[in-house]
Design a protein around this motif. Structure first.
Motif, PDB file in Angstrom:
ATOM      1  N   SER A  68      57.481  49.325  20.533  1.00 53.52           N
ATOM      2  CA  SER A  68      58.752  50.427  20.302  1.00 53.52           C
ATOM      3  C   SER A  68      59.676  49.678  19.309  1.00 53.52           C
ATOM      4  N   ILE A  69      59.740  48.196  19.342  1.00 55.80           N
ATOM      5  CA  ILE A  69      60.745  47.734  18.486  1.00 55.80           C
ATOM      6  C   ILE A  69      60.170  47.533  16.980  1.00 55.80           C
ATOM      7  N   TYR A  81      57.720  37.788   9.586  1.00 55.60           N
ATOM      8  CA  TYR A  81      57.768  38.376   7.828  1.00 55.60           C
ATOM      9  C   TYR A  81      58.756  37.510   7.135  1.00 55.60           C
ATOM     10  N   ALA A  82      58.447  37.281   5.850  1.00 57.12           N
ATOM     11  CA  ALA A  82      59.209  36.820   4.916  1.00 57.12           C
ATOM     12  C   ALA A  82      60.110  37.832   4.221  1.00 57.12           C
ATOM     13  N   GLU A  83      61.029  38.097   5.302  1.00 61.52           N
ATOM     14  CA  GLU A  83      61.974  38.875   5.047  1.00 61.52           C
ATOM     15  C   GLU A  83      63.462  38.682   5.424  1.00 61.52           C
ATOM     16  N   ASP A  84      64.429  39.123   5.041  1.00 63.88           N
ATOM     17  CA  ASP A  84      65.807  38.688   5.217  1.00 63.88           C
ATOM     18  C   ASP A  84      66.411  39.752   6.233  1.00 63.88           C
ATOM     19  N   PRO A  85      66.588  39.417   7.473  1.00 62.49           N
ATOM     20  CA  PRO A  85      67.291  40.588   8.487  1.00 62.49           C
ATOM     21  C   PRO A  85      68.565  40.578   8.171  1.00 62.49           C
ATOM     22  N   GLY A 110      62.956  27.587   3.076  1.00 63.46           N
ATOM     23  CA  GLY A 110      62.573  27.893   1.758  1.00 63.46           C
ATOM     24  C   GLY A 110      62.510  29.542   1.541  1.00 63.46           C
ATOM     25  N   VAL A 111      62.323  30.126   2.374  1.00 64.37           N
ATOM     26  CA  VAL A 111      62.505  31.720   2.679  1.00 64.37           C
ATOM     27  C   VAL A 111      63.250  32.081   3.935  1.00 64.37           C
ATOM     28  N   GLN A 112      63.558  33.517   3.754  1.00 65.35           N
ATOM     29  CA  GLN A 112      64.347  34.024   5.190  1.00 65.35           C
ATOM     30  C   GLN A 112      63.421  34.641   5.791  1.00 65.35           C
ATOM     31  N   THR A 113      63.439  34.782   7.122  1.00 64.00           N
ATOM     32  CA  THR A 113      62.231  35.305   7.902  1.00 64.00           C
ATOM     33  C   THR A 113      62.956  36.000   9.033  1.00 64.00           C
ATOM     34  N   THR A 114      61.893  36.859   9.764  1.00 68.91           N
ATOM     35  CA  THR A 114      62.308  37.433  10.891  1.00 68.91           C
ATOM     36  C   THR A 114      62.624  36.983  12.385  1.00 68.91           C
ATOM     37  N   LEU A 115      62.637  35.547  12.115  1.00 69.44           N
ATOM     38  CA  LEU A 115      62.776  34.719  13.164  1.00 69.44           C
ATOM     39  C   LEU A 115      64.332  34.869  13.940  1.00 69.44           C
ATOM     40  N   PRO A 116      65.123  34.953  13.402  1.00 69.18           N
ATOM     41  CA  PRO A 116      66.659  35.226  13.634  1.00 69.18           C
ATOM     42  C   PRO A 116      66.713  36.515  14.599  1.00 69.18           C
ATOM     43  N   PHE A 117      65.972  37.708  13.986  1.00 69.24           N
ATOM     44  CA  PHE A 117      65.848  38.878  14.254  1.00 69.24           C
ATOM     45  C   PHE A 117      65.249  38.906  15.817  1.00 69.24           C
ATOM     46  N   GLY A 118      64.298  38.122  15.525  1.00 65.53           N
ATOM     47  CA  GLY A 118      63.284  38.039  17.036  1.00 65.53           C
ATOM     48  C   GLY A 118      64.012  37.489  18.167  1.00 65.53           C
ATOM     49  N   THR A 119      65.107  36.403  17.998  1.00 64.11           N
ATOM     50  CA  THR A 119      65.806  35.877  18.757  1.00 64.11           C
ATOM     51  C   THR A 119      66.869  36.892  19.288  1.00 64.11           C
ATOM     52  N   TYR A 120      67.218  37.582  18.334  1.00 65.59           N
ATOM     53  CA  TYR A 120      68.390  38.724  18.620  1.00 65.59           C
ATOM     54  C   TYR A 120      67.786  39.801  19.814  1.00 65.59           C
ATOM     55  N   VAL A 121      66.534  40.159  19.435  1.00 67.11           N
ATOM     56  CA  VAL A 121      65.715  41.293  20.361  1.00 67.11           C
ATOM     57  C   VAL A 121      65.425  40.696  21.777  1.00 67.11           C
ATOM     58  N   ASN A 142      70.300  51.519  16.975  1.00 67.36           N
ATOM     59  CA  ASN A 142      71.048  51.643  18.113  1.00 67.36           C
ATOM     60  C   ASN A 142      71.907  50.222  18.479  1.00 67.36           C
ATOM     61  N   TYR A 143      71.256  49.083  18.034  1.00 69.65           N
ATOM     62  CA  TYR A 143      71.725  47.842  18.652  1.00 69.65           C
ATOM     63  C   TYR A 143      71.985  46.866  17.456  1.00 69.65           C
ATOM     64  N   TYR A 144      71.029  47.017  16.484  1.00 66.31           N
ATOM     65  CA  TYR A 144      71.093  45.877  15.554  1.00 66.31           C
ATOM     66  C   TYR A 144      71.913  46.164  14.125  1.00 66.31           C
ATOM     67  N   SER A 145      72.552  45.196  13.592  1.00 66.95           N
ATOM     68  CA  SER A 145      73.189  45.141  12.446  1.00 66.95           C
ATOM     69  C   SER A 145      72.882  43.697  12.002  1.00 66.95           C
TER      70      SER A 145
END
Length: 480
Positions: A229-230, A339-343, A413-424, A442-445
């Motif tokens: 669901s996330i 992911y090599a994405e910038d959260p 070297g790249v931004q990743t979804t690791l900080p987003f994972g910590t947030y979740v 609802n919760y993330y920004s």
């Protein structure tokens, strides 16, 4: 089956090859010019370049892949996921060239590849469906009539769609026409098929999927559920098994429903049946993915079963070596797609060079990975770098281990979804299990992650200052 070609790249190619090697099967890698020096190419027993960097000139060239397979005397082709994995024409071509497609028959892929055809096929099996219309529609007046009948909000969905493309939520009647036009345009552009259908929009849905495996002897097993669901942009980022909300009774009902879906299309091999679960714990059939899923490791962790090994055994004509009664859930597993994405910038791709790349290790930690330090993350493909999986005896244990593993995963070297994972994984809604597919909305920004980072930086600065002041108090005695 003595030799297989893996028609994919990156972590999934490596993951399939490792199981093949364990089974004494030699492997062939295919690669684009951009992937010439990647780990999956070096790991394989043989490798062949099939084209230039863009996937349309390499990994999507089915005829070229089959030609390479025949020249290298390959017995079977494993498609992984993505690329040609759900391409019925490719599967059929593999079959016609006397090669084994390590996946379902082309007819099952065709049926389940169309959401409308899939609904029609499983209708006779008394499987719950979201209220709506089971036929393609382009007429706005008729759409308005149907929408008024089932009630707003409604969901417009591309019949041939996936990954959130061609999907629009409509809250009120005056928005229907414009949203239909957008959905049809997007579906045509993405899939070459603009057909859409309407269904009631479930307002607080959870995305629950059931892993199935079927052999050619009529046996169909389910391997319990995964909670997915996330999501961001209707695509999964965090998955877990089992779900924190399913009761044993509901789990069994959904498992039986999933096996019925597989039987409806004479399914063979590994597949996943996806359901929506509403706030009242009613479940509805969504679609079937006719391939191995990205998130299959969490199922492997809680069942102790190598799903790729079963895929290969079924493909070479063996009967499934286990029965439903042999399958049990042990512990809890989580997966974060790295992911090599910038959260902090709407999850936009962040390609570049992996200046630092060090994986977390330890008991209960698994990383399905296809990269190494110093490699570039190419712009041509899906930006997923790896999958970080943790396992614990309990959900709480798996969450704590995941947070530690994220901290130990060093990427620069790249931004990743690791900080987003910590947030979740730190968020109360996730930890309590009280969340749905609207978690991000609802919760993330990005501001919340920035606030958290700033808060941590302030605390670190205060600790450093305190230590500095304490150090200054130390009386240094003169030495003789």
């Amino acid at each position: 089956m003595k030799k297989i070609l893996v028609a994919n790249r990156g972590e999934i190619a490596l993951r399939v090859m490792k199981t093949a090697k364990k089974m004494g099967i030699s492997t062939v890698a295919v690669f684009s010019e951009a992937d010439r020096n990647t780990p999956h190419v070096r790991f394989a027993d043989e490798a062949v370049c099939i084209g230039k960097a863009p996937s349309s000139q390499s990994y999507l060239l089915g005829d070229k892949i089959i030609k390479a397979a025949k020249e290298l005397n390959v017995d079977g082709i494993h498609p992984g996921y993505g690329f040609l994995s759900e391409n019925a024409d490719f599967a059929e071509s593999v079959e016609k060239n006397d090669l084994i497609f390590i996946g379902p028959k082309s007819n099952a892929i065709r049926i389940m590849g169309s959401k409308l055809m899939a609904k029609e096929t499983v209708k006779a099996y008394d499987i719950p469906m979201v209220p709506g219309i089971d036929e393609a529609i382009t007429d706005v007046a008729k759409a308005q009539e149907i929408a008024n009948e089932i009630g707003y909000p409604i969901l417009i969905k591309a019949s041939a769609g996936g990954g959130g493309k061609g999907m629009r939520i409509v809250e009120k009647e005056q928005d229907l026409e414009s949203q239909m036009e957008r959905a049809i345009s997007e579906a045509t552009s993405a899939f070459g098929d603009g057909s859409v259908f309407l269904e009631k929009y479930v307002t607080s849905p959870r995305h629950i999927e059931i892993q199935v495996m079927a052999d050619t002897y009529g046996n169909v097993l389910h391997f319990f559920e995964r909670e997915c669901s996330i999501q961001r942009r209707h695509q999964k980022v965090v998955e877990e098994a089992p779900s924190s909300v399913l009761t044993p009774k509901l789990r069994e009902e959904m498992g039986i429903a999933a096996t019925k879906v597989a039987k409806a299309c004479d399914y063979v091999g590994a597949g996943t049946v996806e359901f929506l679960l509403d706030a009242d714990m009613n479940f509805y059939f969504l679609e079937m993915n006719t391939r191995l899923q990205v998130e299959h490791p969490v199922t492997e962790m809680i069942t102790g079963i190598d799903l790729v090994e079963l895929q290969i055994k079924v493909a070479r004509g063996e009967e499934l070596p286990i029965e439903q009664k042999d399958l049990n859930i042990h512990g809890h597993a989580l997966e974060l797609r790295v992911y090599a994405e910038d959260p902090l910038n709407d999850f936009l791709p962040s390609v570049g060079n992996l200046e630092t790349y060090q994986l977390p290790v330890g008991e209960g930690i698994r990383v399905d990975n296809g990269f190494e330090e110093g490699m570039d993350v190419p712009i041509y493909y899906d930006p997923m770098i790896s999958k970080l999986i943790t396992y614990g005896k309990t959900r709480e244990e798996a969450i704590e281990l995941m947070l530690e593993a994220i901290d130990d995963y060093q990427i620069k070297g790249v931004q990743t979804t690791l900080p987003f994972g910590t947030y979740v994984f730190e968020h109360e809604a996730f930890r309590s299990g009280n969340f749905d597919t609207h978690f991000v909305k609802n919760y993330y920004s990005s501001e919340r992650i920035n606030e958290k980072n700033e808060g941590e930086a302030k605390i670190a600065a205060m600790i450093a200052l305190h230590q500095y002041l304490e150090d200054k108090k130390i009386v240094k005695l003169p030495t003789n």
